[in-house]
Write a protein that holds these residues in place. Structure first.
Motif, PDB file in Angstrom:
ATOM      1  N   GLU A  96      -8.583  40.320   5.853  1.00  0.00           N
ATOM      2  CA  GLU A  96      -8.390  39.012   5.240  1.00  0.00           C
ATOM      3  C   GLU A  96      -8.459  39.151   3.728  1.00  0.00           C
ATOM      4  N   ALA A  98      -8.869  37.045   0.266  1.00  0.00           N
ATOM      5  CA  ALA A  98      -9.329  35.782  -0.308  1.00  0.00           C
ATOM      6  C   ALA A  98      -8.885  35.675  -1.764  1.00  0.00           C
ATOM      7  N   ASP A  99      -8.935  34.431  -2.287  1.00  0.00           N
ATOM      8  CA  ASP A  99      -8.522  34.151  -3.670  1.00  0.00           C
ATOM      9  C   ASP A  99      -7.105  34.667  -3.925  1.00  0.00           C
ATOM     10  N   THR A 109      -5.594  29.845   0.120  1.00  0.00           N
ATOM     11  CA  THR A 109      -6.758  30.542  -0.415  1.00  0.00           C
ATOM     12  C   THR A 109      -7.027  31.838   0.324  1.00  0.00           C
ATOM     13  N   THR A 110      -6.843  31.833   1.661  1.00  0.00           N
ATOM     14  CA  THR A 110      -7.154  33.011   2.472  1.00  0.00           C
ATOM     15  C   THR A 110      -5.950  33.378   3.331  1.00  0.00           C
ATOM     16  N   ARG A 112      -4.505  36.248   6.316  1.00  0.00           N
ATOM     17  CA  ARG A 112      -4.838  37.265   7.318  1.00  0.00           C
ATOM     18  C   ARG A 112      -3.654  38.209   7.417  1.00  0.00           C
ATOM     19  N   ILE A 156      -7.819  30.022   7.377  1.00  0.00           N
ATOM     20  CA  ILE A 156      -6.723  30.956   7.087  1.00  0.00           C
ATOM     21  C   ILE A 156      -5.427  30.158   7.007  1.00  0.00           C
TER      22      ILE A 156
END
Length: 748
Positions: A96, A98-99, A109-110, A112, A156
């Motif tokens: 994953e 992030a940012d 934002t996230t 996968r 996600i």
């Protein structure tokens, strides 16, 4: 106050039943109405509206954070930080990000991501990646796992495949990943993956066989950290302090009770952080904290008040947690134990307490397992009698202590070696049990029958002597022997399952079952095992009279071995039997073969001059009450021309799109001769082949066909012989599903 807390919890849960979220103006109005209701007797309504507004707002924020439609299928350079614990296996790295951000493009934002053949990726690293982005979506099948809901509950907003990448910054502050890497280097008798699951809540090191054994024996909760582990550690710390105080080993100047409560909570919280703080851990830490506070203040805690506070507290901090089955199972198991033990007039002996706790939880959770679509372990109550103390008293203490003492030479590694050996012995025993008694995947139960069975389970949880308690047994048996709705003679039930880029069609008459193709398998991704077989079982299929594999391509026949191994199958035939695995024992597709099951007619055809695999596809015509369906496999235009010269080329109502709607099929000559009014397309969303081709779609629309597409509408069910509109899984609307409902003919 308790009534208000119940109302708040109900409000937080309410959106899960909504087909769509309320508009923002209505969400904004809810807190205003709630404030007006609080000072009066209608205060429960106020708490309910507060909860509903917060849950709807959180869900809307999560939906707004999804990838935009314009970027679906696009490749973008993305920069972000790796979070969680990346998983690597079978040549694929999954993690994953992030940012996530990209130049001039707003991203969720996230993300996968999956990187096929990629380098090792560690938590805390910053990467710049070329990613083919995809909106969150999952396969939609009856009573199947809802991947879209799972993604939304984890925040996600998009998935994707990495095409290329460059490491920008080494890992920082990724202490959980460092612990996992240290565990992986320890000699743990081959069970370092199981140790990582127990210590860190990271199940990536467990093999598919390990997961199957744990599922069959009902012991998943023992290896993936649950509230039981958190409570055990907190209780151990509390008892150590209490014991030290009792025997004069605690400092006289310090009050032992506050220190015992504080240290126990710190131990629980520390273990929870080590485990990633998932829902069961959050629930356990919340309940332990409340129990310790109550113990410190009132001496005798109220378990139901604590449970309710924890339930509402978890939902307040994470309103989307109720989209995960673990949330319901975690709180339900604790509630069952509190209910059954709290209502007894006299104490049980220790062995009665231990044995009855296992079967009471098994009975109480059975209806809930059916609701969330999980298998039921028949051996679980018996296996847990030994497995729970084995893990709790032997494995867990040595694993945690060994992890903490890893910096100390020999001692930490020695403890982990012991813990790994104990886990290996446990797995060997569980494997023997699972081989003799696998998990039971019950058929789907109607709502009214499930309600009666749940009431029966409640009656069985009551103390002995309660009137009508014995009626619980026949009521519970409705889950085991649910009422069956038999098809009338002369009609057939057709399910085109949602298997992504592949095909699997179930045909059932009153007493017979046929499966046309079995879904794809690519590497370790076996849709036959993960989707087709569980779906067939939940639809009540206990055996196949015939498995017809149109041809040998992996997207049609890849899942066949898993389905045949899981269900008794009388006969397997194929248009290309020589190219199939020998274990299937497939016979040839005899062109012109006809038979009848319960008033429903079947006929086979295969092009005798076929050269390559697609052309060899075995075509099946199903006729029920004058309504016809033609299943065509992957035949191309040349095979279609040959088909038009056969008696099989009759006007039909339903056409399964040849070769998933590719440009090399669905000729105008075929459509003109067969004159179908509807076409069924089975394909993967955003597939690399571009199916269905725009020219073919335009051809369908010019012919006035109603288009039913699995990528848009999920699994599709029609009752052949009833001349009715089909039912689609996307028609069961939920606010998190990114699929439209059925449109008018010629449209999605």
């Amino acid at each position: 106050m308790r009534t208000g807390l119940v109302a708040l919890a109900l409000g937080l849960l309410a959106p899960i039943f909504l087909p769509a979220l309320p508009p923002l103006w209505l969400i904004a109005a809810m807190p205003v109405v709630a404030l007006m209701a609080l000072p009066f007797r209608t205060y429960p309504l106020g708490f309910f509206l507060f909860g509903l507004a917060w849950a709807c707002l959180s869900a809307q924020f999560a939906l707004d954070d999804r990838l935009s439609v314009a970027l679906d299928g696009e490749t973008r350079w993305v920069e972000g930080r790796v979070v969680g614990l990346p998983q690597q296996g079978d040549g694929v790295v999954r993690f994953e990000l992030a940012d996530a951000h990209s130049r001039r493009t707003r991203l969720p934002t996230t993300l996968r991501l999956a990187w096929f053949g990629g380098p090792p990726v560690n938590s805390g690293e910053r990467w710049r990646l070329a990613v083919k982005l995809k909106r969150p979506a999952g396969l939609l099948n009856p009573h199947g796992f809802d991947y879209s809901a799972w993604l939304l509950s984890r925040g996600i907003g998009a998935t994707g495949t990495v095409k290329d990448g460059r490491l920008l910054q080494a890992a920082r502050g990724a202490w959980r990943d460092e612990v996992r890497q240290a565990l992986a280097q320890v000699d743990a008798n081959g069970r370092s993956g199981a140790l990582a699951a127990l210590v860190l809540g990271d199940g990536g090191g467990l093999t598919r066989e390990d997961w199957q054994v744990l599922q069959d024996t009902g012991t998943v909760h023992l290896l993936v950290i649950s509230g039981q582990h958190i409570g055990l550690l907190a209780g151990l710390v509390y008892l150590l302090v209490a014991g030290a105080a009792r025997y004069g080993l605690w400092p006289a100047g310090l009050a032992w009770l506050p220190w015992a409560c504080a240290l126990a909570f710190c131990a629980a919280l520390g273990y929870g952080l080590l485990a990633g703080f998932e829902v069961p851990v959050r629930r356990a830490c919340t309940m332990i904290g409340l129990v310790l506070l109550w113990r410190l203040r009132f001496k005798q805690p109220d378990p139901w008040w604590t449970w309710l506070l924890a339930f509402a507290g978890v939902l307040v901090f994470d309103p989307l947690a109720n989209l995960r089955p673990g949330f319901w199972l975690s709180f339900a198991a604790v509630a069952i134990l509190m209910f059954t033990f709290g209502g007894r007039l006299g104490p049980w002996r220790w062995w009665q307490t231990w044995t009855r706790a296992q079967w009471l939880v098994a009975v109480g959770l059975c209806p809930l397992l059916l609701i969330v679509g999980l298998p039921v372990s028949l051996s679980g109550p018996l296996v847990n009698l030994l497995a729970v103390p084995w893990i709790s008293l032997l494995v867990l203490p040595s694993a945690l202590l060994g992890t903490a003492l890893l910096p100390v030479p020999l001692i930490g590694e020695g403890l982990l070696w012991i813990a790994g050996g104990l886990l290996d012995l446990l797995f060997k025993g569980l494997t023997l049990v699972a081989g003799r008694m696998p998990a039971w995947v019950p058929a789907a139960v109607s709502t009214w029958a499930l309600g009666i069975a749940a009431l029966g389970a409640f009656l069985l949880l009551l103390p002995k002597g309660v009137p009508l308690r014995v009626l619980g047994w026949p009521m519970v048996l409705l889950m085991v022997f649910p009422p069956q709705e038999h098809l009338p003679p002369g009609q057939a039930e057709i399910w085109q399952l949602d298997v992504g880029q592949g095909l699997a069609v179930l045909v059932r008459t009153r007493r017979h079952t046929l499966l046309y193709d079995a879904g794809p398998r690519f590497g370790e991704a076996d849709v036959g095992e993960r989707v087709v077989l569980p779906t067939l079982r939940k639809l009540g299929v206990r055996g196949l009279d015939l498995m017809l594999l149109s041809h040998a391509d992996a997207d049609h026949a890849g899942g066949a071995p898993a389905v045949r191994n899981g269900l008794p199958t009388r006969e397997v035939i194929s248009g290309d039997p020589d190219a199939l695995p020998a274990e299937l024992l497939a016979g040839p597709c005899d062109s012109g073969r006809r038979w009848e099951w319960d008033g429903v007619g079947f006929e086979l055809w295969r092009w005798a001059s076929a050269v390559e695999s697609n052309q060899k596809s075995c075509v099946l015509l199903v006729e029920a009450g004058g309504e016809r369906l033609l299943l065509t496999g992957d035949i191309d235009i040349h095979a279609e021309r040959a088909l038009l010269d056969e008696a099989l080329a009759l006007p039909i109502q339903w056409l399964a799109a040849p070769h998933h709607g590719s440009r090399s099929s669905s000729s105008m000559a075929l459509l003109s001769r067969l004159k179908p009014h509807s076409v069924l397309i089975s394909r993967g969303q955003g597939n690399a082949f571009g199916h269905p081709h725009p020219q073919v779609m335009a051809r369908y629309r010019r012919s006035g066909l109603a288009i039913y597409d699995s990528a848009e509408q999920g699994a599709i069910r029609l009752q052949l012989g009833a001349f009715e509109l089909p039912r689609t899984e996307a028609g069961h609307r939920r606010y998190w599903r990114d699929r439209p409902t059925v449109g008018p003919p010629g449209q999605y």
